[in-house]
Design a protein around this motif. Structure first.
Motif, PDB file in Angstrom:
ATOM      1  N   THR A 387       0.848  -1.190   0.000  1.00 48.89           N
ATOM      2  CA  THR A 387       0.000   0.000   0.000  1.00 48.89           C
ATOM      3  C   THR A 387       0.885   1.242   0.000  1.00 48.89           C
ATOM      4  O   THR A 387       1.725   1.404   0.886  1.00 48.89           O
ATOM      5  N   GLU A 388       0.696   2.075  -1.001  1.00 54.90           N
ATOM      6  CA  GLU A 388       1.414   3.344  -1.048  1.00 54.90           C
ATOM      7  C   GLU A 388       0.484   4.449  -0.552  1.00 54.90           C
ATOM      8  O   GLU A 388      -0.736   4.379  -0.731  1.00 54.90           O
ATOM      9  N   ALA A 389       1.061   5.437   0.084  1.00 52.77           N
ATOM     10  CA  ALA A 389       0.268   6.556   0.592  1.00 52.77           C
ATOM     11  C   ALA A 389       1.068   7.843   0.445  1.00 52.77           C
ATOM     12  O   ALA A 389       2.300   7.844   0.523  1.00 52.77           O
ATOM     13  N   ALA A 390       0.335   8.925   0.224  1.00 51.59           N
ATOM     14  CA  ALA A 390       0.973  10.231   0.091  1.00 51.59           C
ATOM     15  C   ALA A 390      -0.025  11.304   0.499  1.00 51.59           C
ATOM     16  O   ALA A 390      -1.235  11.080   0.514  1.00 51.59           O
ATOM     17  N   ILE A 391       0.512  12.464   0.841  1.00 52.23           N
ATOM     18  CA  ILE A 391      -0.322  13.623   1.148  1.00 52.23           C
ATOM     19  C   ILE A 391      -0.232  14.569  -0.043  1.00 52.23           C
ATOM     20  O   ILE A 391       0.843  15.019  -0.408  1.00 52.23           O
ATOM     21  N   PHE A 392      -1.394  14.836  -0.644  1.00 54.22           N
ATOM     22  CA  PHE A 392      -1.443  15.686  -1.831  1.00 54.22           C
ATOM     23  C   PHE A 392      -1.865  17.108  -1.469  1.00 54.22           C
ATOM     24  O   PHE A 392      -2.758  17.303  -0.635  1.00 54.22           O
ATOM     25  N   SER A 393      -1.236  18.049  -2.106  1.00 56.51           N
ATOM     26  CA  SER A 393      -1.575  19.462  -1.908  1.00 56.51           C
ATOM     27  C   SER A 393      -3.024  19.726  -2.329  1.00 56.51           C
ATOM     28  O   SER A 393      -3.492  19.207  -3.345  1.00 56.51           O
ATOM     29  N   MET A 394      -3.721  20.532  -1.539  1.00 53.73           N
ATOM     30  CA  MET A 394      -5.095  20.901  -1.869  1.00 53.73           C
ATOM     31  C   MET A 394      -5.126  21.892  -3.032  1.00 53.73           C
ATOM     32  O   MET A 394      -6.159  22.101  -3.641  1.00 53.73           O
ATOM     33  N   GLU A 395      -3.993  22.480  -3.327  1.00 57.86           N
ATOM     34  CA  GLU A 395      -3.945  23.508  -4.381  1.00 57.86           C
ATOM     35  C   GLU A 395      -3.591  22.937  -5.745  1.00 57.86           C
ATOM     36  O   GLU A 395      -4.251  23.225  -6.743  1.00 57.86           O
ATOM     37  N   ASN A 396      -2.517  22.112  -5.794  1.00 55.29           N
ATOM     38  CA  ASN A 396      -2.081  21.635  -7.114  1.00 55.29           C
ATOM     39  C   ASN A 396      -2.089  20.112  -7.264  1.00 55.29           C
ATOM     40  O   ASN A 396      -1.736  19.587  -8.325  1.00 55.29           O
ATOM     41  N   GLY A 397      -2.480  19.384  -6.204  1.00 56.78           N
ATOM     42  CA  GLY A 397      -2.571  17.937  -6.294  1.00 56.78           C
ATOM     43  C   GLY A 397      -1.242  17.213  -6.294  1.00 56.78           C
ATOM     44  O   GLY A 397      -1.174  16.006  -6.533  1.00 56.78           O
ATOM     45  N   GLU A 398      -0.156  17.920  -5.990  1.00 54.58           N
ATOM     46  CA  GLU A 398       1.174  17.303  -5.944  1.00 54.58           C
ATOM     47  C   GLU A 398       1.505  16.873  -4.510  1.00 54.58           C
ATOM     48  O   GLU A 398       1.021  17.474  -3.549  1.00 54.58           O
ATOM     49  N   PRO A 399       2.359  15.842  -4.342  1.00 53.46           N
ATOM     50  CA  PRO A 399       2.751  15.431  -3.001  1.00 53.46           C
ATOM     51  C   PRO A 399       3.433  16.571  -2.239  1.00 53.46           C
ATOM     52  O   PRO A 399       4.203  17.337  -2.827  1.00 53.46           O
ATOM     53  N   VAL A 400       3.144  16.672  -0.949  1.00 49.27           N
ATOM     54  CA  VAL A 400       3.731  17.730  -0.120  1.00 49.27           C
ATOM     55  C   VAL A 400       4.774  17.128   0.813  1.00 49.27           C
ATOM     56  O   VAL A 400       4.790  15.923   1.059  1.00 49.27           O
ATOM     57  N   PRO A 401       5.670  17.954   1.379  1.00 49.35           N
ATOM     58  CA  PRO A 401       6.719  17.450   2.271  1.00 49.35           C
ATOM     59  C   PRO A 401       6.135  16.956   3.606  1.00 49.35           C
ATOM     60  O   PRO A 401       5.007  17.308   3.973  1.00 49.35           O
ATOM     61  N   PRO A 402       6.904  16.157   4.358  1.00 51.06           N
ATOM     62  CA  PRO A 402       6.470  15.714   5.682  1.00 51.06           C
ATOM     63  C   PRO A 402       6.085  16.902   6.561  1.00 51.06           C
ATOM     64  O   PRO A 402       6.721  17.965   6.511  1.00 51.06           O
ATOM     65  N   GLY A 403       5.031  16.715   7.337  1.00 49.39           N
ATOM     66  CA  GLY A 403       4.578  17.745   8.262  1.00 49.39           C
ATOM     67  C   GLY A 403       3.568  18.710   7.692  1.00 49.39           C
ATOM     68  O   GLY A 403       2.906  19.440   8.427  1.00 49.39           O
ATOM     69  N   GLU A 404       3.417  18.708   6.364  1.00 51.21           N
ATOM     70  CA  GLU A 404       2.473  19.648   5.730  1.00 51.21           C
ATOM     71  C   GLU A 404       1.110  18.966   5.530  1.00 51.21           C
ATOM     72  O   GLU A 404       1.036  17.818   5.096  1.00 51.21           O
ATOM     73  N   ILE A 405       0.044  19.706   5.848  1.00 48.05           N
ATOM     74  CA  ILE A 405      -1.303  19.150   5.754  1.00 48.05           C
ATOM     75  C   ILE A 405      -1.814  19.200   4.314  1.00 48.05           C
ATOM     76  O   ILE A 405      -1.651  20.178   3.598  1.00 48.05           O
ATOM     77  N   GLY A 406      -2.439  18.103   3.911  1.00 46.53           N
ATOM     78  CA  GLY A 406      -3.066  18.008   2.595  1.00 46.53           C
ATOM     79  C   GLY A 406      -4.051  16.858   2.612  1.00 46.53           C
ATOM     80  O   GLY A 406      -4.439  16.369   3.673  1.00 46.53           O
ATOM     81  N   GLU A 407      -4.432  16.390   1.427  1.00 47.06           N
ATOM     82  CA  GLU A 407      -5.393  15.281   1.342  1.00 47.06           C
ATOM     83  C   GLU A 407      -4.658  13.950   1.241  1.00 47.06           C
ATOM     84  O   GLU A 407      -3.764  13.777   0.408  1.00 47.06           O
ATOM     85  N   LEU A 408      -5.060  13.005   2.087  1.00 46.65           N
ATOM     86  CA  LEU A 408      -4.460  11.682   2.062  1.00 46.65           C
ATOM     87  C   LEU A 408      -4.936  10.925   0.816  1.00 46.65           C
ATOM     88  O   LEU A 408      -6.126  10.871   0.523  1.00 46.65           O
ATOM     89  N   ALA A 409      -3.980  10.340   0.091  1.00 45.94           N
ATOM     90  CA  ALA A 409      -4.292   9.514  -1.085  1.00 45.94           C
ATOM     91  C   ALA A 409      -3.582   8.174  -0.922  1.00 45.94           C
ATOM     92  O   ALA A 409      -2.493   8.098  -0.342  1.00 45.94           O
ATOM     93  N   VAL A 410      -4.219   7.113  -1.407  1.00 44.46           N
ATOM     94  CA  VAL A 410      -3.637   5.778  -1.265  1.00 44.46           C
ATOM     95  C   VAL A 410      -3.687   5.033  -2.593  1.00 44.46           C
ATOM     96  O   VAL A 410      -4.519   5.323  -3.463  1.00 44.46           O
ATOM     97  N   PHE A 411      -2.794   4.055  -2.734  1.00 43.25           N
ATOM     98  CA  PHE A 411      -2.677   3.265  -3.951  1.00 43.25           C
ATOM     99  C   PHE A 411      -2.333   1.838  -3.537  1.00 43.25           C
ATOM    100  O   PHE A 411      -1.441   1.619  -2.723  1.00 43.25           O
TER     101      PHE A 411
END
Length: 566
Positions: A387-411
């Motif tokens: 299972t892969e997981a990443a936090i995507f930016s709410m603005e541009n949909g790109e992965p954000v650095p650790p500690g930054e809030i965004g939308e959780l996405a999974v694969f």
């Protein structure tokens, strides 16, 4: 898309980073268990045990009968039952016949039944006798051709099976008599008849649908989540490896979490059949009955939701019961307050960890480690194998650095194919195979994930982003608070303001000001609830998840009424 996976360094050696999945369809695991453990108890229900061989033979007989009624590969069959042995028989019977299961909430009313049956195109429904009047009224407005009826008494031992109808009449005020004729069928009669020959159905493990699991519908109409045999088997296999100390054929699983909810279906029913565990079933959650069952039947595994653990911890006679058999619990469906986790572990001596998932991922994607690794306070843990997981930016949909809030996405292999007959919704939720969860969160430097709240639940008050979970965690630490939910309610000045709905423990004597002072010690001023409302109970889903949205809608209606009166 390549992402870093810092969480893998925390995996104990017993959990592989990637798994090999059998290409067998879900129903084959019941066949396997019946061959390997024919006489072992598969289900304990209210004093009666059923072996794996017995469950398999009944499921096969039902499957042949369904084919006789016209069910063929890909046809949808609804199951509207609580956690009783007939639910397991029906689930595997539909799959053995080649059908697609449509799990349906027994609490649904006629309008909700009509919607789900029409949306799924179900041809048949298996339900409970006390639900028959409701379902039969909805049938003319659907494509349902047949209804199969069972009763709780049919699964009970003597003399409970004779006594229960009187209890049922007193409790529900009705006695339902269904005849085995025409479009109406009795499961007891089906299972009495000589077995019909079961036609073999070929399955594509990767592509064929096993289940249409409907979302809760907290926003808009429920959507049918398409889950394949691979989705369900992949998630159950991940669960098997995550719980690596559990021994095949030896564990007992307490099955309270509803099977019509994907969490109960995967982590109790499918996993138990895969691993030949015994399921101890309870059709509904009653704290005293649950405590008695744990003491007598000695379950070792207890998947649940926070409200179940809270309900047990707050029972006045908790100290009279021995819960020491419980070894492992993964909590899902809602955030697990740290206080609840610590208290439950003290009482049982077992491990309780928070996990995360959603219907669209069969459901589990993350969990804390049960053993051999420290748990991280407030974290949903790390992604499961494959299972892969990443936090995507709410603005541009790109992965954000650790500690930054965004939308959780999974694969991963447990992620759905899409929504049934809803290509636009599918396109919005699945992006290049990545599932956008709708949950706001962040990942720390070590690869542990945290949920701060649902995207739709975030409160924006006076320009500040406020996450309800943070407020709830603080209020749960107050010794007199049993349950709490925070929500944003309309405010003419701040846009929204924070309101806390609170259920107090018995004999607690706490005022709004007491809670306000407590919250101010732990929260920034703008996060402190401006309004408190004390209630005897909070609205919940059947799985025990508190319905925050129902409270918000209730608040809006109040304001509308006041506006009209003004």
């Amino acid at each position: 898309m390549q992402i870093e996976k810092p969480w893998l360094k925390h995996y104990p050696e017993e959990i592989p980073h990637t798994l090999t999945y059998s290409s067998q369809p879900v129903q084959q695991y019941l066949v396997n268990a019946a061959k390997e453990f024919p006489d072992k108890s598969a289900i304990h229900f209210m004093g009666k045990e059923s072996s794996f061989k017995d469950i398999y033979e009944k499921a096969t007989k039902l499957a042949a009968y369904l084919q006789h009624l016209g069910i063929s590969k890909g046809d949808r069959v609804a199951i509207m039952l609580p956690n009783i042995p007939q639910t397991v028989i029906s689930y595997f019977g539909v799959l053995l016949a080649g059908g697609v299961v449509v799990m349906t909430n027994p609490l649904y009313m006629e309008r909700e039944i009509e919607y789900q049956m029409n949306d799924s195109g179900a041809k048949m429904i298996i339900t409970l006798d006390i639900l028959f009047p409701r379902v039969s009224k909805a049938m003319p407005s659907t494509q349902l051709k047949h209804i199969i009826v069972t009763a709780i008494k049919d699964a009970l031992p003597f003399p409970k099976n004779l006594i229960y109808p009187f209890i049922q009449k007193k409790q529900y005020g009705i006695v339902v008599n269904v005849k085995h004729a025409g479009s109406q069928h009795l499961l007891t009669e089906i299972l009495k008849q000589p077995a019909k020959s079961l036609k073999t159905v070929d399955f594509d493990f990767e592509e064929d649908i096993a289940l249409l699991q409907y979302t809760g519908g907290t926003t808009g109409f429920p959507k049918g989540v398409i889950l394949t045999h691979k989705n369900l088997i992949a998630n159950a296999t991940m669960c098997k490896f995550w719980m690596y100390k559990c021994k095949r054929g030896e564990e007992k699983v307490l099955g309270i979490i509803p099977f019509f909810h994907v969490y109960g279906m995967t982590t109790v029913m499918v996993l138990s059949v895969m691993q030949a565990f015994e399921m101890i079933l309870l059709p509904k959650f009653d704290p005293e009955t649950t405590l008695k069952t744990i003491q007598k039947q000695r379950p070792t595994l207890f998947p649940g939701a926070p409200t179940l653990y809270i309900g047990l911890l707050n029972h006045p006679d908790l100290s009279k019961y021995d819960l020491s058999s419980i070894d492992s619990c993964i909590s899902g469906s809602a955030p697990l307050p740290v206080e609840v986790q610590q208290n439950f572990e003290e009482v049982t001596g077992g491990k309780l960890v928070e996990g995360f998932g959603l219907t669209e991922s069969s459901p589990v994607t993350h969990s804390n480690f049960l053993w051999d690794r420290p748990r991280v306070k407030g974290s949903i843990g790390v992604p499961w194998p494959d299972t892969e997981a990443a936090i995507f930016s709410m603005e541009n949909g790109e992965p954000v650095p650790p500690g930054e809030i965004g939308e959780l996405a999974v694969f991963g292999p447990q992620v759905m194919k899409g929504y049934w007959n809803k290509p636009e919704d599918t396109a919005q939720t699945l992006r290049n195979g990545w599932l956008l969860t709708g949950d706001l969160g962040y990942m720390d430097e070590d690869g542990y994930f945290y949920i701060v709240d649902r995207k739709k639940d975030m409160i924006i008050a006076g320009g500040f982003n406020i996450y309800p979970r943070e407020i709830e965690e603080v209020l749960y630490e107050h010794p007199d608070v049993q349950e709490v939910v925070a929500a944003g309610v309309p405010d003419p000045y701040r846009g929204e303001t924070v309101k806390a709905y609170v259920v107090l423990k018995e004999e607690a004597n706490v005022t709004e000001e007491d809670l306000n002072q407590f919250a101010r010690k732990h929260l920034a001023a703008y996060k402190v609830p401006r309004i408190y409302e004390f209630r005897k109970e909070l609205p919940k889903t059947a799985v025990g998840k508190i319905l925050r949205r129902a409270l918000v809608d209730e608040e809006k209606k109040k304001i509308e009424e006041l506006t009209k009166q003004a």
